[in-house]
Design a protein around this motif. Structure first.
Motif, PDB file in Angstrom:
ATOM      1  N   ARG A 561       0.840  -1.196   0.000  1.00 58.19           N
ATOM      2  CA  ARG A 561       0.000   0.000   0.000  1.00 58.19           C
ATOM      3  C   ARG A 561       0.876   1.247   0.000  1.00 58.19           C
ATOM      4  NH1 ARG A 561      -3.068  -3.754  -0.539  1.00 58.19           N
ATOM      5  NH2 ARG A 561      -5.157  -3.984   0.356  1.00 58.19           N
ATOM      6  N   ILE A 562       0.472   2.242  -0.786  1.00 54.04           N
ATOM      7  CA  ILE A 562       1.132   3.555  -0.822  1.00 54.04           C
ATOM      8  C   ILE A 562       0.110   4.597  -0.400  1.00 54.04           C
ATOM      9  CG2 ILE A 562       2.517   5.162  -2.154  1.00 54.04           C
ATOM     10  CD1 ILE A 562       3.729   2.461  -2.261  1.00 54.04           C
ATOM     11  N   SER A 563       0.394   5.309   0.687  1.00 53.17           N
ATOM     12  CA  SER A 563      -0.469   6.406   1.124  1.00 53.17           C
ATOM     13  C   SER A 563       0.116   7.706   0.588  1.00 53.17           C
ATOM     14  CB  SER A 563      -0.549   6.447   2.651  1.00 53.17           C
ATOM     15  OG  SER A 563      -1.345   7.532   3.058  1.00 53.17           O
ATOM     16  N   HIS A 564      -0.604   8.343  -0.340  1.00 54.73           N
ATOM     17  CA  HIS A 564      -0.138   9.579  -0.984  1.00 54.73           C
ATOM     18  C   HIS A 564      -0.646  10.766  -0.172  1.00 54.73           C
ATOM     19  CE1 HIS A 564       1.057   7.126  -4.446  1.00 54.73           C
ATOM     20  NE2 HIS A 564      -0.099   6.500  -4.288  1.00 54.73           N
ATOM     21  N   ARG A 565       0.236  11.349   0.629  1.00 57.26           N
ATOM     22  CA  ARG A 565      -0.174  12.361   1.597  1.00 57.26           C
ATOM     23  C   ARG A 565      -0.241  13.769   1.020  1.00 57.26           C
ATOM     24  NH1 ARG A 565       3.973  11.993   6.246  1.00 57.26           N
ATOM     25  NH2 ARG A 565       2.458  13.342   7.270  1.00 57.26           N
ATOM     26  N   LYS A 566       0.414  14.010  -0.101  1.00 56.18           N
ATOM     27  CA  LYS A 566       0.516  15.375  -0.626  1.00 56.18           C
ATOM     28  C   LYS A 566      -0.465  15.661  -1.745  1.00 56.18           C
ATOM     29  CE  LYS A 566       3.759  17.832  -0.005  1.00 56.18           C
ATOM     30  NZ  LYS A 566       4.000  18.998   0.858  1.00 56.18           N
ATOM     31  N   GLU A 567      -1.433  14.804  -1.975  1.00 52.93           N
ATOM     32  CA  GLU A 567      -2.328  14.979  -3.112  1.00 52.93           C
ATOM     33  C   GLU A 567      -3.705  15.502  -2.705  1.00 52.93           C
ATOM     34  OE1 GLU A 567      -2.531  11.469  -5.455  1.00 52.93           O
ATOM     35  OE2 GLU A 567      -0.363  11.332  -5.763  1.00 52.93           O
ATOM     36  N   GLY A 568      -3.743  16.320  -1.685  1.00 47.69           N
ATOM     37  CA  GLY A 568      -5.041  16.854  -1.258  1.00 47.69           C
ATOM     38  C   GLY A 568      -5.820  15.795  -0.511  1.00 47.69           C
ATOM     39  N   PRO A 569      -6.952  15.361  -1.060  1.00 45.47           N
ATOM     40  CA  PRO A 569      -7.684  14.271  -0.409  1.00 45.47           C
ATOM     41  C   PRO A 569      -6.791  13.037  -0.339  1.00 45.47           C
ATOM     42  CG  PRO A 569      -9.045  15.323  -2.080  1.00 45.47           C
ATOM     43  CD  PRO A 569      -7.668  15.886  -2.237  1.00 45.47           C
ATOM     44  N   ALA A 570      -6.826  12.400   0.827  1.00 47.57           N
ATOM     45  CA  ALA A 570      -5.942  11.256   1.031  1.00 47.57           C
ATOM     46  C   ALA A 570      -6.260  10.156   0.027  1.00 47.57           C
ATOM     47  CB  ALA A 570      -6.100  10.732   2.456  1.00 47.57           C
ATOM     48  N   ARG A 571      -5.210   9.526  -0.492  1.00 43.11           N
ATOM     49  CA  ARG A 571      -5.376   8.450  -1.456  1.00 43.11           C
ATOM     50  C   ARG A 571      -4.360   7.373  -1.164  1.00 43.11           C
ATOM     51  NH1 ARG A 571      -3.169   6.953  -6.390  1.00 43.11           N
ATOM     52  NH2 ARG A 571      -1.728   8.730  -6.363  1.00 43.11           N
ATOM     53  N   VAL A 572      -4.842   6.122  -1.202  1.00 41.49           N
ATOM     54  CA  VAL A 572      -3.980   4.972  -0.996  1.00 41.49           C
ATOM     55  C   VAL A 572      -4.021   4.130  -2.259  1.00 41.49           C
ATOM     56  CG1 VAL A 572      -3.543   2.888   0.341  1.00 41.49           C
ATOM     57  CG2 VAL A 572      -4.332   4.964   1.489  1.00 41.49           C
ATOM     58  N   SER A 573      -2.841   3.844  -2.827  1.00 37.13           N
ATOM     59  CA  SER A 573      -2.770   2.999  -4.011  1.00 37.13           C
ATOM     60  C   SER A 573      -2.179   1.652  -3.640  1.00 37.13           C
ATOM     61  CB  SER A 573      -1.932   3.674  -5.102  1.00 37.13           C
ATOM     62  OG  SER A 573      -0.617   3.888  -4.637  1.00 37.13           O
ATOM     63  N   LYS A 574      -2.505   0.647  -4.445  1.00 32.86           N
ATOM     64  CA  LYS A 574      -2.072  -0.722  -4.196  1.00 32.86           C
ATOM     65  C   LYS A 574      -1.034  -1.109  -5.251  1.00 32.86           C
ATOM     66  CE  LYS A 574      -3.864  -5.466  -4.024  1.00 32.86           C
ATOM     67  NZ  LYS A 574      -5.067  -6.301  -4.129  1.00 32.86           N
ATOM     68  N   VAL A 575      -0.002  -1.826  -4.825  1.00 33.22           N
ATOM     69  CA  VAL A 575       1.071  -2.249  -5.716  1.00 33.22           C
ATOM     70  C   VAL A 575       1.207  -3.762  -5.623  1.00 33.22           C
ATOM     71  CG1 VAL A 575       3.512  -2.032  -6.305  1.00 33.22           C
ATOM     72  CG2 VAL A 575       2.276  -0.076  -5.369  1.00 33.22           C
ATOM     73  N   ASN A 576       1.141  -4.418  -6.781  1.00 36.77           N
ATOM     74  CA  ASN A 576       1.383  -5.869  -6.854  1.00 36.77           C
ATOM     75  C   ASN A 576       2.823  -6.059  -7.320  1.00 36.77           C
ATOM     76  OD1 ASN A 576       1.443  -8.616  -7.288  1.00 36.77           O
ATOM     77  ND2 ASN A 576      -0.607  -8.696  -8.206  1.00 36.77           N
ATOM     78  N   LEU A 577       3.726  -6.100  -6.356  1.00 38.48           N
ATOM     79  CA  LEU A 577       5.140  -6.213  -6.691  1.00 38.48           C
ATOM     80  C   LEU A 577       5.475  -7.598  -7.230  1.00 38.48           C
ATOM     81  CD1 LEU A 577       7.744  -4.593  -6.678  1.00 38.48           C
ATOM     82  CD2 LEU A 577       8.193  -5.409  -4.358  1.00 38.48           C
ATOM     83  N   ALA A 578       4.745  -8.604  -6.796  1.00 36.54           N
ATOM     84  CA  ALA A 578       4.990  -9.952  -7.305  1.00 36.54           C
ATOM     85  C   ALA A 578       4.684 -10.037  -8.800  1.00 36.54           C
ATOM     86  CB  ALA A 578       4.143 -10.964  -6.525  1.00 36.54           C
ATOM     87  N   LEU A 579       3.596  -9.367  -9.229  1.00 30.38           N
ATOM     88  CA  LEU A 579       3.261  -9.362 -10.651  1.00 30.38           C
ATOM     89  C   LEU A 579       4.318  -8.604 -11.455  1.00 30.38           C
ATOM     90  CD1 LEU A 579       1.246 -10.135 -12.847  1.00 30.38           C
ATOM     91  CD2 LEU A 579      -0.015  -8.012 -12.350  1.00 30.38           C
ATOM     92  N   TYR A 580       4.875  -7.553 -10.878  1.00 32.57           N
ATOM     93  CA  TYR A 580       5.934  -6.822 -11.574  1.00 32.57           C
ATOM     94  C   TYR A 580       7.148  -7.719 -11.787  1.00 32.57           C
ATOM     95  CZ  TYR A 580       9.979  -3.821 -12.193  1.00 32.57           C
ATOM     96  OH  TYR A 580      11.143  -3.266 -12.652  1.00 32.57           O
ATOM     97  N   PHE A 581       7.519  -8.508 -10.762  1.00 32.44           N
ATOM     98  CA  PHE A 581       8.656  -9.411 -10.902  1.00 32.44           C
ATOM     99  C   PHE A 581       8.404 -10.470 -11.975  1.00 32.44           C
ATOM    100  CE2 PHE A 581       9.773  -8.426  -6.245  1.00 32.44           C
ATOM    101  CZ  PHE A 581      10.567  -7.374  -6.645  1.00 32.44           C
ATOM    102  N   GLU A 582       7.136 -10.837 -12.194  1.00 25.90           N
ATOM    103  CA  GLU A 582       6.819 -11.851 -13.194  1.00 25.90           C
ATOM    104  C   GLU A 582       6.788 -11.270 -14.607  1.00 25.90           C
ATOM    105  OE1 GLU A 582       3.167 -13.583 -12.045  1.00 25.90           O
ATOM    106  OE2 GLU A 582       3.934 -14.501 -10.207  1.00 25.90           O
TER     107      GLU A 582
END
Length: 727
Positions: A561-582
């Motif tokens: 999870r990435i919590s983007h604190r500087k983008e006004g309304p709080a936003r959390v993005s999800k990262v599938n790092l395992a899929l990137y490695f594949e």
């Protein structure tokens, strides 16, 4: 052969004389003077000229003769003969007359000018004073070089050429040799004549004793003599001294020649004294406006004084004290309109050891006013103003707290906060109002792998006993996001407790980088070194994860999870790092900005972090009942294997798959035993995220309602579906 040794010649001698006479006649026939040789006969000889005397048969005339400083040459057996001022032809006649009584066949004597030379004297501040012998076209620079060059301390702008005149007097020519060296203009140097004297005077900077000093020493004391035309510069400049006046030179030019002003200079009150009358000059105003009318005209003999900066605010007994970590602590006189910055700058400003967040103003009446200089300069506290300073006040700049020391006494109670429990570095920390809970946890090393971040407890100061503790679900905030305003506010004196989970996984200890939040990235969760890391625009997501030494063995790479604190309304993005490695697909990696928070969850806690709509429940007679991740590449066989497989008492002929479609529960029966015999994959029921799989045991086979009709099974499934909503 001299006359006293002459004898009467015999016949053989007469014959030899005839032969010599014949040769002489032939020589005279072939010796026709060229125009250049003819003109040379009229050249006037002078000291230094080199003559060649050719008298056949006489070896004493084989070497050239040079006219000395008195104008004489020394003839063999004849002695000195003065030739200076005579032409070459006149000199030939005079030499012939001197030699005729001594030598025979004087008619064969030849005289010609071999080389014109220039003999002058170089005296004064040169390395080897005395006469020097130059070529006929010699210059003053050649003469000085022949004398060994100039001595240190020579005054180059007033060299002299001294020459005797017809009235037995001395003519003196003064010239600026320094200007010639600066420009290369040969016309600035007078032409030399024989017997001239070049005199190099000593600079008055050497005093009455010859001393050794270099160009830097000269520059340190100016470059001019005190003859009423030089400009004197002193006071708060790096190299005070006396400087040569140059037409068109401004006050700025002279200050630059004096090395510029020091940091203590009061440039607002520079004084220029002309004929005893002082004129003020505000250089700061001139530099701020560029108004040429403010620049005073500098003349010959003027004096420039640069006072100390402290002179600017001394108006009387209005004393303010500056103490602590400043460059020049002490008592200072203030003007009525002097500000806090004026006085602090007058004391040299804070040192690198100063704690500028905790400056104290000690009022004359005993009150103490705190002031955070860093918060004021960085505009982190709206409405914060500079404190007013009055006579009798004291400004205390304390020493910076050394956080490397263990003593908790280093942080005063009014600026400390406690964090205890499952963090890597629990303890007592210095607090600032611009910090928040996330920054405090990161500062304490982040939560340990055993931390229950869903139940962080925040307790207020003891004096606020009416304020109840606040429970904050940090894990939910990190996974689902939310407004930063939802994070509970903290203050000095608060205590934060991070409880531990019932099970105690391996403890990961890390080192953390202290860094301002505007240039930081927070890495938390299942990484080898969680913490707060420095960040710049050249780094990406993989750089930050690598800086945290990569995910731990238990990291859930599919649900970062990435919590983007500087983008006004709080936003959390999800990262599938395992899929990137594949796949190596760079588009799967998010863009990271300062103050973002990277949270790598633990694979062992995914049932607490994923919603039930993304899980499949496996219940009943299996080895490990529970909730399991599911994707479209999996089948019911994969889920049963993930759950440890059916137990030995499982009723595998009656496995039930329950799902909800359009708000209604639907069930399918699956006979695992029959599938094992037929291997017909078309018999496998479709399983979707959110479904429930129930494997009954054999004790339920005697129940008629489950054995006789499917309605009883559906009733059981309905009950299971109802219970499953609680997972």
């Amino acid at each position: 052969m001299s006359a006293k040794n002459r004898k009467t010649p015999n016949r053989s001698q007469v014959l030899a004389g005839l032969l010599l006479f014949t040769g002489l006649v032939l020589q005279l026939l072939f010796m026709t003077l060229s125009p250049a040789q003819a003109s040379q006969q009229e050249v006037t000889l002078r000291p230094g000229d080199i003559l060649v005397l050719d008298l056949p048969g006489e070896t004493s005339f084989s070497e050239p003769f040079q006219i000395d400083l008195q104008g004489f040459i020394m003839l063999p057996e004849a002695g000195p003969v003065q030739l200076s001022g005579l032409s070459v032809s006149e000199a030939h006649g005079k030499i012939s007359g001197e030699l005729k009584p001594i030598f025979k066949s004087i008619e064969r004597l030849n005289l010609y000018l071999k080389e014109r030379r220039l003999i002058v004297s170089v005296l004064g501040y040169v390395k080897r004073p005395g006469p020097v012998d130059l070529k006929g076209m010699g210059t003053i620079q050649m003469a000085i070089n022949k004398a060994g060059g100039l001595e240190q301390g020579a005054q180059l702008d007033k060299l002299q050429v001294r020459r005797a005149n017809a009235e037995n007097g001395i003519d003196v020519f003064v010239f600026d040799y320094k200007k010639y060296l600066d420009t290369g203009d040969q016309s600035l140097l007078p032409d030399l004549q024989p017997l001239d004297t070049i005199f190099v005077p000593a600079s008055p900077l050497t005093g009455n004793v010859q001393i050794e000093f270099d160009a830097r020493t000269l520059a340190a004391s100016g470059d001019a003599s005190e003859d009423g035309e030089a400009v004197r510069v002193f006071g708060e400049v790096h190299r005070p001294g006396v400087f040569t006046f140059k037409d068109g030179a401004s006050l700025i030019d002279l200050l630059m020649r004096a090395g510029g002003v020091t940091r203590y200079a009061g440039v607002e009150q520079i004084r220029v004294i002309t004929n005893g009358q002082p004129r003020p000059f505000n250089m700061r105003e001139y530099l701020d406006t560029g108004n040429p009318e403010l620049m005073p005209v500098i003349g010959k003999g003027d004096t420039i004084f640069v006072p100390q900066a402290s002179d600017q605010i001394k108006l009387g007994a209005r004393t303010v004290y500056v103490m602590g970590e400043v460059f020049k602590p002490g008592a200072y006189e203030t003007k009525e309109n002097a500000s806090f910055f004026d006085i602090l700058a007058n004391a040299g400003g804070p040192t690198r050891f100063a704690e500028v967040r905790k400056i104290r103003i000690l009022r004359k009446d005993g009150q103490v006013q705190p002031f955070d200089l860093q918060a004021f300069t960085e505009k982190t506290r709206p409405g914060l103003e500079l404190p007013a300073i009055f006579p009798g006040d004291a400004i205390l700049v304390p020493e910076k707290t050394d956080m490397n020391e263990k003593s908790w006494l280093k942080v005063t109670p009014d600026s400390a906060i406690m964090i205890v429990g499952a963090v890597n570095r629990p303890g007592r920390y210095e607090w600032a109002d611009e910090m928040n809970l996330i920054e405090l946890i990161a500062h304490a090393g982040g939560p340990r792998s055993t931390a229950d971040t869903s139940k962080i407890k925040i307790m207020a100061r003891p004096d606020l006993d009416t304020v109840p503790p606040v429970i904050f679900d940090f894990a939910r905030f990190m996974t689902e996001g939310g407004s930063l305003y939802d994070i509970p506010e903290l203050a000095a004196g608060y205590t934060v407790e991070v409880p531990e989970l019932p099970k105690d996984p391996n403890d990961n200890r890390s080192q953390w980088v202290r860094q301002e939040s505007e240039r930081s990235i927070y890495v938390m969760g299942s990484v080898v070194a969680p913490g707060r890391y420095a960040f710049n625009e050249n780094l990406n997501f993989l750089d930050i994860v690598a800086q945290a030494q990569g995910p731990s063995p238990n990291a859930d790479l599919q649900n970062i999870r990435i919590s983007h604190r500087k983008e006004g309304p709080a936003r959390v993005s999800k990262v599938n790092l395992a899929l990137y490695f594949e796949t190596g697909d760079e588009s799967l990696l998010p863009e990271i900005k300062p103050e973002d928070v990277i949270y790598v969850p633990d694979r062992g806690r995914e049932w607490l972090q994923k919603p039930k709509e993304e899980m499949v429940r496996v219940l009943g007679a299996v080895g490990r009942p529970g909730r399991y991740s599911f994707d479209n590449s999996m089948t019911i066989l994969d889920l049963l294997a993930e759950a440890g497989g059916p137990r030995s008492d499982a009723l595998v002929e009656k496995i039930v798959v329950v799902n909800i479609r359009d708000g209604q529960s639907h069930a399918q029966l699956f006979d695992l035993f029959n599938f094992a015999r037929s291997s017909d994959y078309t018999q496998l029921p479709v399983v979707r995220p959110g479904d429930t799989i129930y494997v009954p045991d054999k004790s339920q086979s005697d129940r008629a309602r489950f054995r006789e009709n499917l309605s009883d099974a559906i009733s059981i499934v309905s009950l299971i579906s109802t219970l499953a909503t609680g997972f």
